[in-house]
Design an enzyme around this catalytic site. Structure first.
Site, PDB file in Angstrom:
ATOM      1  N   LYS A   1      42.712  38.807  52.939  1.00  0.00           N
ATOM      2  CA  LYS A   1      41.916  38.026  51.992  1.00  0.00           C
ATOM      3  C   LYS A   1      42.641  36.717  51.686  1.00  0.00           C
ATOM      4  O   LYS A   1      43.854  36.716  51.451  1.00  0.00           O
ATOM      5  CB  LYS A   1      41.696  38.832  50.715  1.00  0.00           C
ATOM      6  CG  LYS A   1      40.810  38.148  49.682  1.00  0.00           C
ATOM      7  CD  LYS A   1      40.649  39.025  48.446  1.00  0.00           C
ATOM      8  CE  LYS A   1      39.736  38.391  47.420  1.00  0.00           C
ATOM      9  NZ  LYS A   1      39.583  39.232  46.211  1.00  0.00           N
TER      10      LYS A   1
ATOM     11  N   SER B   1      35.008  40.577  45.189  1.00  0.00           N
ATOM     12  CA  SER B   1      35.218  39.277  45.812  1.00  0.00           C
ATOM     13  C   SER B   1      35.843  39.347  47.207  1.00  0.00           C
ATOM     14  O   SER B   1      35.955  38.330  47.885  1.00  0.00           O
ATOM     15  CB  SER B   1      36.124  38.425  44.910  1.00  0.00           C
ATOM     16  OG  SER B   1      37.392  39.050  44.733  1.00  0.00           O
TER      17      SER B   1
ATOM     18  N   SER C   1      36.846  44.261  43.070  1.00  0.00           N
ATOM     19  CA  SER C   1      36.836  43.502  44.310  1.00  0.00           C
ATOM     20  C   SER C   1      37.373  44.182  45.546  1.00  0.00           C
ATOM     21  O   SER C   1      37.207  43.672  46.648  1.00  0.00           O
ATOM     22  CB  SER C   1      37.565  42.176  44.103  1.00  0.00           C
ATOM     23  OG  SER C   1      36.952  41.424  43.086  1.00  0.00           O
TER      24      SER C   1
END
Length: 463
Positions: free
Chosen positions: A54, A129, A153
């Site tokens: 990420k 996210s 997330s």
């Protein structure tokens, strides 16, 4: 093979748009590992394994931007602690995945990376996210993935993409070198298509005390060297699971998730678990977020501290400068401005007090009914279509108090024209702090008894 998969499906074909930057050194890293293997065997337990990261996790030599144009082109001088650990274990960072910008909200759209699409239904978001990691793993861009989680997330994209995500107890895994939202609530953890793979990655990410993240001091005496020992057959036999009834929706839009979740719970019972209904007004995720979560209170001081200490100096050095730059997605503008206006004042400490009450109540509920874990669907409705705000997620029941949680594929909604095998629904297991081993045993028992995961048709090579 994985680079070819990214090339075939990320900007072409279904155009999942899960990748924000590829590692230009990935093949060279692989060549070096091949040479080392020929000399002396594997360098570690993840030798040659490709990992999606990420884009909030610092990676030396690869841009780290949190998906924001305000940080476009920024390349950290050093790896985050977890990246150093993964590289030492032989893993290869194959690419950085698109996040929801600065990890705010859950649709995985950013000013730098755009909108990521869900491979199971290209009209829907991939959750967030960490949706770039979730969609990329579902589409087989890598074997393992790193995600961050402030409220939902890790587990949201795991649920939405029919994969596994582990949110650890805060302090078990170092967050040093990770662009923060909240030092109180942030965690980083592994995602994978199977729990066994995620746990092998967890073993490497857990590293004891790290001076770069003071919270890791709490893990001393609580972490384990090998969590794979909990990947045992029949892990649900004799388990007592609390079904949190307040985390099921009661409207027509909740119907598909409720049907899948109830069938998943029945499968747990068939695998030997005893379920107990739990009803408590404090276990209401629609109230935990607005009344207890401190994420927006922490964003300004924690992000400012990160930017002030980053090397080399980033193009923006504070939340105020990010706002003044205007280089961010419109859908996080209100949140950024609100965070800039907040201080750690009396209302902040009132939220921390309520957080302590929530921690105590969850532990008390589990003790009263002798529960091994709480269970519920991660989302009360299917992951939302692109253009809508993510709603009715249940992840903050673990993230706000800082408890460990695992999301596992729980099944699919009925097929539609847009979702040929249905939309994934994830089941979540929440446990006591430092009880990752027990959660792994339970979640593995469920995964092996059901084997719900099916790869998405949009990114599956056809014969």
């Amino acid at each position: 093979m994985y680079l070819a998969q990214i090339d075939a499906y990320d900007q072409k074909g279904p155009a999942l748009n899960a990748i924000i930057a590829q590692n230009p050194y990935a093949l060279a890293d692989a060549d070096a590992l091949d040479a080392e293997f020929r000399r002396s065997g594997p360098v570690g337990p993840l030798h040659g394994i490709p990992v999606l990261v990420k884009d909030i996790v610092a990676t030396k030599g690869i841009p780290t931007t949190a998906g924001s144009k305000s940080l476009e082109g920024y390349v950290p001088a050093e790896d985050a602690t977890i990246i150093r650990r993964l590289r030492a274990a032989g893993a290869i960072v194959i690419a950085k995945s698109n996040p929801h910008e600065f990890s705010i909200w859950g649709e995985t759209i950013s000013s730098l990376g755009g909108q990521t699409r869900n491979p199971y239904d290209l009209t829907r978001t991939p959750g967030g996210s960490s949706g770039g990691t979730g969609a990329g793993l579902a589409a087989n861009y890598a074997i393992l993935g790193i995600a961050g989680d402030t409220n939902n997330s890790i587990r949201s994209p795991s649920s939405a993409n029919s994969i596994v995500g582990i949110r650890p107890t805060i302090g078990l895994i170092s967050r040093s070198g990770v662009i923060p939202v909240s030092s109180i609530q942030d965690a980083v953890g592994p995602m994978a298509r199977t729990l066994a793979d995620a746990v092998k990655m967890l073993n490497v990410m857990v590293g004891g005390y790290d001076a770069g993240d003071p919270a890791t001091a709490w893990s001393v005496g609580h972490s384990e060297r090998d969590y794979t020992k909990y990947l045992t057959p029949g892990g649900l036999k004799g388990a007592r699971l609390g079904v949190v009834e307040t985390l099921f929706g009661e409207k027509d839009i909740n119907y598909d998730v409720n049907v899948v979740a109830r069938a998943a719970i029945k499968a747990m019972e068939d695998a030997g678990a005893v379920t107990v209904s739990v009803r408590d007004p404090m276990l209401d995720t629609s109230k935990i977020g607005p009344n207890i979560s401190v994420d927006l209170y922490d964003l300004k001081p924690d992000l400012n501290a990160y930017l002030a200490n980053a090397k080399p100096t980033p193009p923006v050095k504070s939340l105020e400068e990010i706002i003044q730059s205007g280089k961010f997605s419109l859908n996080i503008g209100d949140a950024l401005r609100k965070a800039q206006s907040l201080d750690r004042d009396a209302s902040y400490f009132e939220r921390l007090y309520r957080r302590k009450l929530l921690q105590d109540r969850i532990i008390e509920i589990m003790a009263e009914s002798n529960l091994d874990a709480l269970i519920f669907p991660h989302q009360q409705r299917l992951v939302v279509p692109i253009g809508e705000r993510q709603v009715e997620r249940n992840g903050n029941i673990a993230s706000v108090p800082g408890f460990p949680s695992i999301a596992v594929p729980g099944g699919f909604s009925p097929p539609t024209a847009n979702a040929p095998i249905g939309v994934p629904v994830g089941m979540e297991f929440v446990g006591r702090p430092w009880d990752e081993g027990r959660l792994i045993r339970l979640a593995y028992g469920f995964e092996q008894a059901t084997k719900f995961r099916v790869p998405p048709k949009s990114a599956t090579p056809q014969p």
